[in-house]
Design a protein around this motif. Sequence first.
Motif, PDB file in Angstrom:
ATOM      1  N   ALA A 174       0.830  -1.203   0.000  1.00 24.80           N
ATOM      2  CA  ALA A 174       0.000   0.000   0.000  1.00 24.80           C
ATOM      3  C   ALA A 174       0.865   1.253   0.000  1.00 24.80           C
ATOM      4  O   ALA A 174       0.591   2.213  -0.736  1.00 24.80           O
ATOM      5  CB  ALA A 174      -0.929  -0.003   1.208  1.00 24.80           C
ATOM      6  N   LEU A 175       1.921   1.263   0.794  1.00 20.38           N
ATOM      7  CA  LEU A 175       2.805   2.425   0.830  1.00 20.38           C
ATOM      8  C   LEU A 175       3.613   2.556  -0.454  1.00 20.38           C
ATOM      9  O   LEU A 175       3.877   3.666  -0.917  1.00 20.38           O
ATOM     10  CB  LEU A 175       3.728   2.336   2.042  1.00 20.38           C
ATOM     11  N   ARG A 176       4.005   1.429  -1.040  1.00 17.59           N
ATOM     12  CA  ARG A 176       4.722   1.466  -2.314  1.00 17.59           C
ATOM     13  C   ARG A 176       3.833   2.070  -3.403  1.00 17.59           C
ATOM     14  O   ARG A 176       4.279   2.903  -4.198  1.00 17.59           O
ATOM     15  CB  ARG A 176       5.174   0.071  -2.705  1.00 17.59           C
ATOM     16  N   GLN A 177       2.566   1.660  -3.436  1.00 14.87           N
ATOM     17  CA  GLN A 177       1.633   2.197  -4.434  1.00 14.87           C
ATOM     18  C   GLN A 177       1.411   3.696  -4.213  1.00 14.87           C
ATOM     19  O   GLN A 177       1.342   4.455  -5.170  1.00 14.87           O
ATOM     20  CB  GLN A 177       0.296   1.453  -4.341  1.00 14.87           C
ATOM     21  N   ARG A 178       1.341   4.125  -2.960  1.00 11.28           N
ATOM     22  CA  ARG A 178       1.157   5.546  -2.670  1.00 11.28           C
ATOM     23  C   ARG A 178       2.363   6.371  -3.132  1.00 11.28           C
ATOM     24  O   ARG A 178       2.217   7.475  -3.645  1.00 11.28           O
ATOM     25  CB  ARG A 178       0.906   5.740  -1.187  1.00 11.28           C
ATOM     26  N   MET A 179       3.567   5.807  -2.935  1.00  7.54           N
ATOM     27  CA  MET A 179       4.758   6.517  -3.402  1.00  7.54           C
ATOM     28  C   MET A 179       4.759   6.653  -4.917  1.00  7.54           C
ATOM     29  O   MET A 179       5.173   7.687  -5.457  1.00  7.54           O
ATOM     30  CB  MET A 179       6.021   5.787  -2.941  1.00  7.54           C
ATOM     31  N   TRP A 197       2.067   6.820  -6.815  1.00  6.18           N
ATOM     32  CA  TRP A 197       1.037   7.813  -7.158  1.00  6.18           C
ATOM     33  C   TRP A 197       1.526   9.234  -6.934  1.00  6.18           C
ATOM     34  O   TRP A 197       1.210  10.134  -7.689  1.00  6.18           O
ATOM     35  CB  TRP A 197      -0.218   7.593  -6.330  1.00  6.18           C
ATOM     36  N   GLU A 198       2.324   9.442  -5.899  1.00  5.90           N
ATOM     37  CA  GLU A 198       2.799  10.766  -5.582  1.00  5.90           C
ATOM     38  C   GLU A 198       4.093  11.118  -6.301  1.00  5.90           C
ATOM     39  O   GLU A 198       4.627  12.207  -6.138  1.00  5.90           O
ATOM     40  CB  GLU A 198       2.966  10.925  -4.074  1.00  5.90           C
TER      41      GLU A 198
END
Length: 82
Positions: free
Chosen positions: A71-76, A78-79
């Motif tokens: 989840a954090l990898r995907q957020r990085m 996206w940002e």
Amino acid sequence: MNITTIKNLLVSTVEQFIQVIVSTALILGGVILMAADFGPPLAPELKLFTYFGAWMLLAGSVIAALVLAPALRQRMIWEGLG
């Protein structure tokens, strides 16, 4: 988006939600067992419930990390940080 994509998204979301519930229960159970000073002694300073509480806490933390990492990898991504 087709129905297969939506189905896969829903299945992965439900799986992650179940993993979060299990990891939260393990972490809370581990903390409660470690905080409670009762149970049969394994050593002069170590109780059985404290020992199992530590293992529950470890298992809950590992499951939580396995859920959070993607989840954090995907957020990085996206940002634009990754």
